[in-house]
Design a protein around this motif. Structure first.
Motif, mmCIF file in Angstrom:
data_model
loop_
_atom_site.group_PDB
_atom_site.id
_atom_site.type_symbol
_atom_site.label_atom_id
_atom_site.label_comp_id
_atom_site.label_asym_id
_atom_site.label_seq_id
_atom_site.Cartn_x
_atom_site.Cartn_y
_atom_site.Cartn_z
ATOM 1 N N ASN A 31 -23.472 -60.920 6.252
ATOM 2 C CA ASN A 31 -22.782 -61.724 6.823
ATOM 3 C C ASN A 31 -21.913 -62.595 6.230
ATOM 4 O OD1 ASN A 31 -21.977 -62.873 10.342
ATOM 5 N ND2 ASN A 31 -23.393 -64.568 8.997
ATOM 6 N N ALA A 32 -22.549 -63.372 4.866
ATOM 7 C CA ALA A 32 -22.162 -64.148 4.824
ATOM 8 C C ALA A 32 -20.944 -63.964 3.936
ATOM 9 C CB ALA A 32 -22.953 -65.135 3.493
ATOM 10 N N LYS A 33 -20.682 -62.701 3.313
ATOM 11 C CA LYS A 33 -20.121 -61.978 2.289
ATOM 12 C C LYS A 33 -18.662 -61.766 3.107
ATOM 13 C CE LYS A 33 -22.706 -60.412 -1.375
ATOM 14 N NZ LYS A 33 -23.501 -58.892 -1.524
ATOM 15 N N PHE A 34 -18.944 -61.440 4.192
ATOM 16 C CA PHE A 34 -17.438 -61.399 5.333
ATOM 17 C C PHE A 34 -16.493 -62.051 5.741
ATOM 18 C CE2 PHE A 34 -16.171 -61.400 9.450
ATOM 19 C CZ PHE A 34 -15.553 -60.756 10.065
ATOM 20 N N HIS A 35 -17.614 -62.874 5.757
ATOM 21 C CA HIS A 35 -16.817 -64.374 6.264
ATOM 22 C C HIS A 35 -16.641 -65.049 4.891
ATOM 23 C CE1 HIS A 35 -17.825 -65.650 10.691
ATOM 24 N NE2 HIS A 35 -19.012 -64.610 10.683
ATOM 25 N N MET A 36 -17.173 -65.104 3.582
ATOM 26 C CA MET A 36 -16.112 -65.797 3.181
ATOM 27 C C MET A 36 -14.479 -64.850 2.726
ATOM 28 S SD MET A 36 -17.436 -68.627 2.325
ATOM 29 C CE MET A 36 -16.584 -68.804 0.456
ATOM 30 N N CYS A 37 -14.997 -62.930 2.587
ATOM 31 C CA CYS A 37 -13.751 -62.349 2.626
ATOM 32 C C CYS A 37 -12.482 -63.068 3.057
ATOM 33 C CB CYS A 37 -14.053 -61.238 2.757
ATOM 34 S SG CYS A 37 -14.679 -60.238 1.541
ATOM 35 N N LEU A 38 -12.595 -63.725 4.579
ATOM 36 C CA LEU A 38 -11.886 -63.730 5.186
ATOM 37 C C LEU A 38 -10.539 -65.514 5.024
ATOM 38 C CD1 LEU A 38 -12.122 -62.693 8.264
ATOM 39 C CD2 LEU A 38 -11.284 -61.372 6.593
ATOM 40 N N TYR A 39 -12.249 -66.043 4.047
ATOM 41 C CA TYR A 39 -11.741 -67.730 3.259
ATOM 42 C C TYR A 39 -10.844 -67.858 2.006
ATOM 43 C CZ TYR A 39 -14.229 -68.267 7.630
ATOM 44 O OH TYR A 39 -15.225 -68.403 8.677
ATOM 45 N N ALA A 56 -16.446 -77.043 12.238
ATOM 46 C CA ALA A 56 -15.453 -78.513 11.167
ATOM 47 C C ALA A 56 -14.734 -77.822 10.145
ATOM 48 C CB ALA A 56 -16.525 -79.567 10.470
ATOM 49 N N LEU A 57 -15.544 -76.692 9.191
ATOM 50 C CA LEU A 57 -14.612 -76.358 8.397
ATOM 51 C C LEU A 57 -14.477 -74.853 8.448
ATOM 52 C CD1 LEU A 57 -18.096 -77.345 5.614
ATOM 53 C CD2 LEU A 57 -15.755 -78.584 6.377
ATOM 54 N N GLU A 58 -14.671 -74.025 8.872
ATOM 55 C CA GLU A 58 -14.722 -72.647 8.648
ATOM 56 C C GLU A 58 -12.648 -72.617 8.997
ATOM 57 O OE1 GLU A 58 -17.502 -69.579 9.417
ATOM 58 O OE2 GLU A 58 -19.036 -71.517 8.864
ATOM 59 N N PRO A 59 -12.596 -72.879 10.530
ATOM 60 C CA PRO A 59 -11.154 -72.511 11.252
ATOM 61 C C PRO A 59 -10.898 -72.810 10.313
ATOM 62 C CG PRO A 59 -12.776 -73.296 12.924
ATOM 63 C CD PRO A 59 -13.652 -73.816 11.801
ATOM 64 N N ALA A 60 -10.872 -74.353 9.607
ATOM 65 C CA ALA A 60 -9.453 -74.828 8.759
ATOM 66 C C ALA A 60 -9.954 -73.598 7.104
ATOM 67 C CB ALA A 60 -9.789 -76.194 8.212
ATOM 68 N N ALA A 61 -10.680 -73.292 7.387
ATOM 69 C CA ALA A 61 -10.530 -72.200 5.867
ATOM 70 C C ALA A 61 -9.504 -71.543 6.109
ATOM 71 C CB ALA A 61 -11.832 -72.352 5.051
ATOM 72 N N LEU A 62 -9.927 -70.991 7.671
ATOM 73 C CA LEU A 62 -9.162 -69.884 7.619
ATOM 74 C C LEU A 62 -7.629 -69.475 8.648
ATOM 75 C CD1 LEU A 62 -10.353 -66.254 8.354
ATOM 76 C CD2 LEU A 62 -10.702 -67.384 11.102
ATOM 77 N N ARG A 63 -7.813 -70.708 8.752
ATOM 78 C CA ARG A 63 -6.037 -70.789 9.012
ATOM 79 C C ARG A 63 -4.972 -71.208 7.663
ATOM 80 N NH1 ARG A 63 -7.294 -75.217 12.563
ATOM 81 N NH2 ARG A 63 -6.794 -74.058 14.291
ATOM 82 N N LYS A 64 -5.746 -72.103 6.610
ATOM 83 C CA LYS A 64 -5.340 -71.951 5.159
ATOM 84 C C LYS A 64 -5.576 -70.179 4.298
ATOM 85 C CE LYS A 64 -6.314 -75.459 3.116
ATOM 86 N NZ LYS A 64 -5.162 -75.770 2.314
ATOM 87 N N SER A 65 -6.399 -69.722 4.704
ATOM 88 C CA SER A 65 -6.319 -68.158 4.263
ATOM 89 C C SER A 65 -5.294 -66.792 4.742
ATOM 90 C CB SER A 65 -8.183 -68.233 4.180
ATOM 91 O OG SER A 65 -8.256 -66.526 3.344
ATOM 92 N N VAL A 66 -5.758 -66.509 5.919
ATOM 93 C CA VAL A 66 -4.947 -66.136 6.651
ATOM 94 C C VAL A 66 -3.821 -65.551 6.187
ATOM 95 C CG1 VAL A 66 -3.916 -64.622 8.954
ATOM 96 C CG2 VAL A 66 -6.667 -65.756 8.729
ATOM 97 N N PRO A 67 -2.845 -66.495 6.126
ATOM 98 C CA PRO A 67 -1.507 -65.971 5.589
ATOM 99 C C PRO A 67 -1.382 -65.069 4.070
ATOM 100 C CG PRO A 67 -1.058 -67.980 6.374
ATOM 101 C CD PRO A 67 -2.534 -67.747 6.402
ATOM 102 N N HIS A 68 -2.340 -65.270 3.272
ATOM 103 C CA HIS A 68 -2.640 -65.057 2.298
ATOM 104 C C HIS A 68 -3.428 -63.659 1.578
ATOM 105 C CE1 HIS A 68 -0.290 -68.463 1.254
ATOM 106 N NE2 HIS A 68 -1.362 -69.242 1.950
#
Length: 216
Positions: free
Chosen positions: A128-136, A87-99
């Motif tokens: 693993n957690a650090k990797f994902h947070m980099c992208l978000y 529920a959370l991470e795709p939303a964070a990724l979608r907002k983050s990728v362009p920036h």
């Protein structure tokens, strides 16, 4: 010959961690310092230190005046954790990728490399957690990122069960690298699809493993 306390602590931690992850010590089991000290032939000090380390890895819960207990982990726990992640991470990724910046992606790649070069489950979970947070991190929503980070910390424990199920040699970084490439190409929806597949696969693998453990 007397075993050095730090070596004794490491041996106890490794032995208990392995037994918890593969189900030989079931969830909810009480771990008594006196009994463990007797089994390992050591004083209570390295046992206490090992239990504290296991608690930091979310494998053991220490209750004041009651001792240590193997943390309860069920298929329901896993399902709920991954449901929240989806529920959370795709939303964070979608907002983050362009920036995302070149440096953000380089840092994400460094965490993938770190995961490929270690067999330490605690290090793997942290990287693993650090990797994902980099992208978000460029999502621009502090509250959302706090919730994501909290779920990723909880997922570290489940990742250990995932690896116990698959075997560490089966841990591939294909999805992580695909996420980086999609982000680098600003392919937002492709990145989201990869992430959703990645989380769903992990969720199913862990739930199946925990269900098998509970009936064995």
């Amino acid at each position: 010959m007397t075993t050095e306390p730090h070596l004794a602590r490491a041996l106890i931690e490794e032995t208990l961690s392995s037994a918890i992850l593969d189900g030989r010590i079931p969830s909810g089991t009480t771990l008594r310092q006196e009994e463990l000290a007797r089994v390992f032939g050591v004083s209570r000090m390295p046992v206490r230190e090992a239990l504290l380390q296991l608690q930091s890895h979310a494998l053991v819960t220490i209750v004041p005046n009651r001792g240590a207990m193997v943390t309860q982990v069920t298929a329901t726990d896993a399902a709920e954790t991954y449901e929240v992640r989806l529920a959370l991470e795709p939303a964070a990724l979608r907002k983050s990728v362009p920036h995302l910046t070149v440096d953000d992606l380089a840092e994400a790649e460094s965490h993938v490399s770190a995961m490929e070069q270690t067999t330490d489950l605690h290090v793997l979970g942290r990287e693993n957690a650090k990797f994902h947070m980099c992208l978000y991190r460029r999502a621009g929503n502090t509250k959302l990122l706090r919730m994501v980070e909290s779920e990723l910390q909880d997922e570290e424990r489940l990742l250990r069960f995932h690896l116990a199920a698959l075997g560490i040699e089966e841990l591939a970084q294909d999805d992580h690298r695909a996420l980086i490439e999609a982000a680098r190409g600003q392919a937002v929806e492709e990145a989201v699809r990869v992430l959703e597949r990645h989380i769903s696969f992990a969720a199913q693998t862990i739930q199946n493993y925990l269900n098998r453990r509970s009936t064995s």
